[in-house]
Design an enzyme around this catalytic site. Structure first.
Site, PDB file in Angstrom:
ATOM      1  N   SER A  39       0.820  -1.218   0.000  1.00 26.28           N
ATOM      2  CA  SER A  39       0.000   0.000   0.000  1.00 26.28           C
ATOM      3  C   SER A  39       0.849   1.261   0.000  1.00 26.28           C
ATOM      4  CB  SER A  39      -0.918   0.000   1.229  1.00 26.28           C
ATOM      5  OG  SER A  39      -0.150  -0.177   2.409  1.00 26.28           O
ATOM      6  N   ASN A 126      -1.347  -2.753  13.440  1.00 30.40           N
ATOM      7  CA  ASN A 126      -2.812  -2.657  13.480  1.00 30.40           C
ATOM      8  C   ASN A 126      -3.284  -1.422  14.247  1.00 30.40           C
ATOM      9  OD1 ASN A 126      -2.578  -5.037  12.140  1.00 30.40           O
ATOM     10  ND2 ASN A 126      -3.367  -6.336  13.794  1.00 30.40           N
ATOM     11  N   THR A 171     -41.783  24.862  -7.291  1.00 30.64           N
ATOM     12  CA  THR A 171     -41.977  23.508  -6.761  1.00 30.64           C
ATOM     13  C   THR A 171     -42.288  22.684  -8.008  1.00 30.64           C
ATOM     14  OG1 THR A 171     -44.341  23.839  -6.393  1.00 30.64           O
ATOM     15  CG2 THR A 171     -42.902  24.320  -4.537  1.00 30.64           C
ATOM     16  N   HIS A 172     -41.774  21.475  -8.027  1.00 31.33           N
ATOM     17  CA  HIS A 172     -41.894  20.621  -9.228  1.00 31.33           C
ATOM     18  C   HIS A 172     -41.307  21.311 -10.465  1.00 31.33           C
ATOM     19  CE1 HIS A 172     -44.895  18.478  -6.725  1.00 31.33           C
ATOM     20  NE2 HIS A 172     -45.284  19.699  -6.413  1.00 31.33           N
ATOM     21  N   SER A 293     -16.965  24.726 -26.973  1.00 32.93           N
ATOM     22  CA  SER A 293     -17.206  23.458 -27.650  1.00 32.93           C
ATOM     23  C   SER A 293     -16.264  23.384 -28.843  1.00 32.93           C
ATOM     24  CB  SER A 293     -18.657  23.419 -28.127  1.00 32.93           C
ATOM     25  OG  SER A 293     -18.790  22.546 -29.226  1.00 32.93           O
ATOM     26  N   LYS A 299     -20.744  28.254 -28.021  1.00 31.24           N
ATOM     27  CA  LYS A 299     -21.002  27.644 -26.719  1.00 31.24           C
ATOM     28  C   LYS A 299     -20.068  28.106 -25.613  1.00 31.24           C
ATOM     29  CE  LYS A 299     -23.108  23.841 -26.404  1.00 31.24           C
ATOM     30  NZ  LYS A 299     -24.380  23.474 -25.807  1.00 31.24           N
ATOM     31  N   ASN A 301     -19.888  26.318 -21.949  1.00 32.18           N
ATOM     32  CA  ASN A 301     -20.534  25.266 -21.153  1.00 32.18           C
ATOM     33  C   ASN A 301     -20.133  25.342 -19.681  1.00 32.18           C
ATOM     34  OD1 ASN A 301     -21.783  24.239 -23.451  1.00 32.18           O
ATOM     35  ND2 ASN A 301     -19.972  23.009 -23.965  1.00 32.18           N
ATOM     36  N   GLU A 306     -21.067  21.091 -13.740  1.00 33.67           N
ATOM     37  CA  GLU A 306     -21.429  19.754 -14.240  1.00 33.67           C
ATOM     38  C   GLU A 306     -20.504  18.685 -13.656  1.00 33.67           C
ATOM     39  OE1 GLU A 306     -23.258  20.204 -18.660  1.00 33.67           O
ATOM     40  OE2 GLU A 306     -21.241  20.961 -18.420  1.00 33.67           O
ATOM     41  N   TYR A 333      -8.587  -7.017  13.553  1.00 35.64           N
ATOM     42  CA  TYR A 333      -8.064  -6.446  12.311  1.00 35.64           C
ATOM     43  C   TYR A 333      -8.059  -7.478  11.184  1.00 35.64           C
ATOM     44  CZ  TYR A 333      -5.029  -4.531   8.788  1.00 35.64           C
ATOM     45  OH  TYR A 333      -4.535  -4.091   7.591  1.00 35.64           O
ATOM     46  N   GLN A 338      -7.049  -2.300   4.713  1.00 36.09           N
ATOM     47  CA  GLN A 338      -6.101  -1.511   3.918  1.00 36.09           C
ATOM     48  C   GLN A 338      -6.825  -0.807   2.761  1.00 36.09           C
ATOM     49  OE1 GLN A 338      -1.990  -2.837   3.402  1.00 36.09           O
ATOM     50  NE2 GLN A 338      -2.443  -3.025   1.220  1.00 36.09           N
ATOM     51  N   LYS A 341      -8.182   3.237   2.456  1.00 40.70           N
ATOM     52  CA  LYS A 341      -7.422   4.468   2.232  1.00 40.70           C
ATOM     53  C   LYS A 341      -7.728   5.166   0.922  1.00 40.70           C
ATOM     54  CE  LYS A 341      -4.256   2.736   5.393  1.00 40.70           C
ATOM     55  NZ  LYS A 341      -5.197   1.586   5.521  1.00 40.70           N
TER      56      LYS A 341
HETATM   57  N1  ARG Z   1      -1.056  -1.411   5.531  1.00 40.23           N
HETATM   58  C1  ARG Z   1      -1.913  -1.948   6.536  1.00 40.23           C
HETATM   59  C2  ARG Z   1      -3.282  -1.261   6.518  1.00 40.23           C
HETATM   60  O1  ARG Z   1      -3.402  -0.291   5.836  1.00 40.23           O
HETATM   61  C3  ARG Z   1      -1.278  -1.770   7.875  1.00 40.23           C
HETATM   62  C4  ARG Z   1      -1.679  -2.777   8.888  1.00 40.23           C
HETATM   63  C5  ARG Z   1      -1.142  -4.081   8.520  1.00 40.23           C
HETATM   64  N2  ARG Z   1      -1.314  -5.047   9.536  1.00 40.23           N
HETATM   65  C6  ARG Z   1      -1.167  -6.339   9.320  1.00 40.23           C
HETATM   66  N3  ARG Z   1      -1.343  -7.113  10.302  1.00 40.23           N
HETATM   67  N4  ARG Z   1      -0.833  -6.785   8.145  1.00 40.23           N
HETATM   68  O2  ARG Z   1      -4.215  -1.660   7.146  1.00 40.23           O
END
Ligand code: ARG
Length: 486
Positions: A39, A126, A171-172, A293, A299, A301, A306, A333, A338, A341
């Site tokens: 990651s 964790n 309204t509507h 455009s 145009k 836009n 949008e 966990y 992961q 994110k």
């Molecule tokens: N990169 C992991 C996450 O975003 C970190 C925690 C990893 N923990 C593990 N026991 N593999 O959650």
């Protein structure tokens, strides 16, 4: 206690993750699996939170005599150097080291040796990652609240100049009753204010410390978790280690609040787009928020509103992603987490960019020479007024007028329907019918009816709290100014 590190991997072992736990494994990880599981290329954006969390943890370990003061000093020094390297773009992020946490820890150990290896005492990735995400998100929420405030200010500024500008309220999407343009804009100020409050409320539950939960069950070291929470400015400590490392409800809650902001932005976008179309011609936005455009030379836009409307789908999609991610995860966990994110990062990026651009598109930009804001939306009051005069927007006012003359409301409603029918047959507004004709529907109608049928009369009559009468709108504007400042 501080010397017992024999079970931890050495610096060299940490240098490539494949080796870090190789004693148990009979084959190395394939490149595809490495790429799939790592990651670092997205979670490196947590580096500041990661270092802040590590420093607070190390400070507490030293205060509790779990590591020496010398180790703590070495960790501080190493982290200062790592901060410099990352800021200068010189840090060598390695896919092999999986994530931001292992990358920073490996570099720390390379820089300061055994002290770096002691940092992870009483901690797991964790509780580390849960802490990092919370710290990072807390800062982003604060920025988002500021941006919501800036957008509200832009709306208030435009509203202040347009209290007496009248447009049809719908309204509507059918003409309903005339309203002040300022009143219309202040409806969005209310929405964005609730959004800001929701963000601040979510922040309280984000700003709680998981660190000390360790892998899942707590730790055998005498940690002082409250101390770490104080150092990090957190409002409390997760009271259950299994919960602390595993739940991402705080991220889901944030994502729901962010989705609502985008939904409000999307509604505003829809109105801006409609108002800008030639058929309405109520407003213009500055050229820099529009595009031409490639085929139709005439145009301009409204690409920005949008896109904001489109990006709302993306943010709501991330909410669905996050909430589905959590469903079905047993305690504690799981690596599923992961995946929290990328949706979270993209939500924050999209939201911040959208709020910034809207504050400027609506309110304009400060001209450094004059100190005044320029280039916000331009209002075509005449077009709004002309539209309000079509569609019998003051029909309810005539009904209310008859009620005041003693007619029951249902009868008044019916009487006015007949009057509207006649006016539309003649192709005129109610106010353009001669007095005698109005009197033919009800003999109590007098000359003062024309004031009631005027747009201004209609607005002024709605002089109760929350209504569109200019006096009410001015009072609301004052309240918002006092709340938001200059
Ligand atoms: N990169 C992991 C996450 O975003 C970190 C925690 C990893 N923990 C593990 N026991 N593999 O959650």
């Amino acid at each position: 206690m501080s010397s017992d590190t024999s079970s931890q991997p050495s610096a060299n072992q940490l240098a490539t993750k494949a080796q870090a736990w190789s004693a148990l494994f009979s084959e190395p990880m394939s490149d595809l699996v490495k790429r799939y599981t790592s990651s670092v290329f997205f979670d490196k954006r947590l580096w500041q939170a990661d270092i802040a969390g590590s420093l607070a943890h190390a400070e507490m370990l030293a205060a509790q005599n779990i590591i020496s003061q010398a180790d703590y000093a070495a960790i501080q020094k190493g982290m200062a150097q790592i901060t410099q390297e990352i800021e200068a773009g010189q840090f060598d992020w390695q896919l092999d080291l999986e994530d931001v946490h292992l990358n920073i820890e490996a570099r720390l150990t390379a820089l300061v040796g055994d002290a770096g290896k002691r940092l992870h005492t009483g901690r797991s990735r964790n509780d580390q990652v849960a802490t990092d995400v919370r710290l990072w998100l807390r800062g982003e929420i604060d920025l988002i609240v500021e941006l919501l405030r800036a957008l509200q200010l832009s709306l208030v500024e435009v509203a202040e100049r347009n209290v007496d500008v009248i447009l049809p309220g719908f309204t509507h999407l059918q003409v309903a009753q005339p309203v002040s343009f300022a009143h219309h804009l202040l409806a969005y100020v209310e929405m964005f204010e609730r959004d800001a409050q929701r963000m601040q409320d979510v922040r309280k539950r984000v700003n709680v410390l998981p660190l000390g939960s360790a892998a899942l069950a707590g730790t055998t070291y005498p940690l002082d978790r409250e101390r770490v929470a104080r150092t990090l400015g957190m409002e409390g400590v997760c009271q259950n280690s299994l919960d602390g490392v595993s739940d991402r409800d705080f991220a889901i809650e944030f994502s729901a609040a962010a989705s609502l902001v985008m939904v409000h932005i999307s509604r505003l976008s829809e109105e801006l787009i409609v108002w800008m179309s030639q058929n309405f011609g109520f407003i213009r936005i500055a050229d820099r928020f529009t595009t031409g455009s490639s085929i139709m030379p005439q145009k301009k836009n409204p690409d920005v509103p949008e896109l904001a409307r489109g990006k709302t789908g993306r943010v709501v999609g991330h909410l669905m992603g996050l909430i589905t991610l959590m469903k079905g995860q047993p305690l504690a966990y799981n690596k599923d987490n992961q995946e929290d994110k990328e949706p979270l990062f993209d939500t924050v990026d999209t939201l911040k960019d959208t709020l910034r651009i809207f504050a400027e598109m609506v309110g304009g930009q400060v001209n450094p020479h004059t100190g005044c804001k320029e280039g916000g939306i331009t209002v075509n009051a005449a077009a709004m007024r002309a539209a309000a005069q079509k569609g019998y927007a003051t029909a309810t006012d005539l009904a209310d007028y008859l009620v005041k003359k003693g007619l029951p409301f249902r009868d008044a409603h019916e009487t006015v329907a007949h009057a509207v029918k006649l006016a539309s047959q003649k192709g005129v507004d109610l106010s353009e019918l001669p007095l005698e004709e109005l009197q033919s529907f009800n003999s109590n109608v007098q000359a003062d009816v024309f004031e009631v049928l005027s747009l201004e009369g209609s607005l002024n009559a709605r002089n109760t709290l929350g209504g569109t009468a200019p006096a009410q709108v001015r009072a609301q504007l004052q309240r918002h100014r006092a709340r938001l400042g200059q």
